[in-house]
Design a protein around this motif. Structure first.
Motif, mmCIF file in Angstrom:
data_model
loop_
_atom_site.group_PDB
_atom_site.id
_atom_site.type_symbol
_atom_site.label_atom_id
_atom_site.label_comp_id
_atom_site.label_asym_id
_atom_site.label_seq_id
_atom_site.Cartn_x
_atom_site.Cartn_y
_atom_site.Cartn_z
ATOM 1 N N LEU A 95 0.836 -1.193 0.000
ATOM 2 C CA LEU A 95 0.000 0.000 0.000
ATOM 3 C C LEU A 95 0.869 1.241 0.000
ATOM 4 O O LEU A 95 1.737 1.409 0.870
ATOM 5 N N GLU A 96 0.643 2.136 -0.963
ATOM 6 C CA GLU A 96 1.381 3.397 -1.051
ATOM 7 C C GLU A 96 0.367 4.536 -1.061
ATOM 8 O O GLU A 96 -0.361 4.719 -2.041
ATOM 9 N N THR A 97 0.293 5.280 0.045
ATOM 10 C CA THR A 97 -0.722 6.329 0.191
ATOM 11 C C THR A 97 -0.127 7.646 0.685
ATOM 12 O O THR A 97 -0.859 8.521 1.146
ATOM 13 N N ALA B 51 2.555 -4.737 3.367
ATOM 14 C CA ALA B 51 3.604 -3.719 3.412
ATOM 15 C C ALA B 51 2.982 -2.358 3.174
ATOM 16 O O ALA B 51 2.094 -2.210 2.333
ATOM 17 N N VAL B 52 3.470 -1.362 3.903
ATOM 18 C CA VAL B 52 2.912 -0.017 3.781
ATOM 19 C C VAL B 52 4.035 1.001 3.677
ATOM 20 O O VAL B 52 5.097 0.853 4.285
ATOM 21 N N ILE C 67 4.919 -4.890 7.362
ATOM 22 C CA ILE C 67 6.216 -4.441 6.847
ATOM 23 C C ILE C 67 6.103 -2.963 6.510
ATOM 24 O O ILE C 67 5.087 -2.526 5.970
ATOM 25 N N SER C 68 7.116 -2.183 6.825
ATOM 26 C CA SER C 68 7.119 -0.781 6.433
ATOM 27 C C SER C 68 8.311 -0.499 5.528
ATOM 28 O O SER C 68 9.377 -1.097 5.685
ATOM 29 N N LEU D 99 11.373 -4.474 -2.391
ATOM 30 C CA LEU D 99 11.768 -3.977 -1.070
ATOM 31 C C LEU D 99 11.006 -4.717 0.025
ATOM 32 O O LEU D 99 11.590 -5.133 1.039
ATOM 33 N N ALA D 100 9.701 -4.883 -0.165
ATOM 34 C CA ALA D 100 8.878 -5.565 0.829
ATOM 35 C C ALA D 100 9.250 -7.036 0.939
ATOM 36 O O ALA D 100 9.298 -7.605 2.043
#
Length: 222
Positions: free
Chosen positions: A7-9, A63-64, A93-94, A192-193
């Protein structure tokens, strides 16, 4: 098999992607003039799972994008990620938002400088080498004509904060403004995640908070 929902917000790009063992499966995103995460995020999550033919129960992790970025956007993304992790008993995961933005930019030499707009002449930024190793840590930087004078190497500035630099750095021969990559995307979080997943680099779901970088000012920010 590790299915990871990303998730990319953190910016105006509401973006969701799904990977299997780090490989792309599906994605859905939209970047408009305004922030639309509250309206679109959960619909996009369901769309991506449906497109890939998987269920929530199949997910191995969420992942966020951790920030910095929009206060509201980060809160919405992290709340959704934590809710899914709680409900499904899977790890969280961040990933640094600036690292996500820097990942797709390919350089043979010089440094990458992803920039996120923080209003007026301020940006959230960091400096990475061509291999995405951090050279200068994440900071909130107020730009002026002396910014980045400690670098003689070529600097490629990109992201929605870089467009405000064109006139400011017009005289600097080692600075290139690239407007082709304005926002980070969940599609660039996948590898990356997955690495963080295989390394066991998980967040505490109960206590994790976004990396706001600056204190929130009510009525004065995003």
């Amino acid at each position: 098999m590790a299915l990871i929902l990303c998730l990319e917000t953190a910016t105006k790009n509401c973006s969701v992607a799904l990977s299997k063992d780090g490989a792309f499966l599906a994605a859905k995103e939209f970047a408009g003039e305004n922030y639309s995460q509250a309206e679109l995020l959960h619909t996009f999550i369901q769309n991506v799972l449906d497109e890939a033919g998987v269920k929530f129960a199949d997910l191995a992790a969420v992942a966020v994008s951790a920030g910095p970025g929009s206060y509201t956007g980060l809160r919405i993304g992290v709340a959704a990620a934590k809710g899914l992790c709680y409900a499904l008993s899977i790890p969280l995961i961040s990933v640094s938002t600036l690292e996500v933005l820097a990942t797709p930019k390919q350089l043979h030499s010089g440094y990458k400088v992803p920039m996120l707009d923080a209003r007026r002449m301020e940006v959230y930024t960091a400096v990475y080498d061509a291999n995405n190793q951090i050279i200068e840590p994440v900071s909130a930087k107020i730009l002026d004509e002396h910014s980045f004078e400690n670098f003689s190497e070529t600097l490629v500035l990109f992201g929605d904060g870089a467009t405000k630099c064109k006139e400011l750095f017009a005289h600097r021969t080692n600075i290139i403004i690239d407007e082709s990559l304005p926002y980070p995307s969940a599609k660039d979080m996948l590898a990356l995640a997955h690495k963080r997943f295989t390394d066991g680099a998980f967040e505490d779901v109960a206590y994790f908070e976004p990396f706001y970088l600056k204190d929130f000012i009510a009525g004065g920010g995003k």
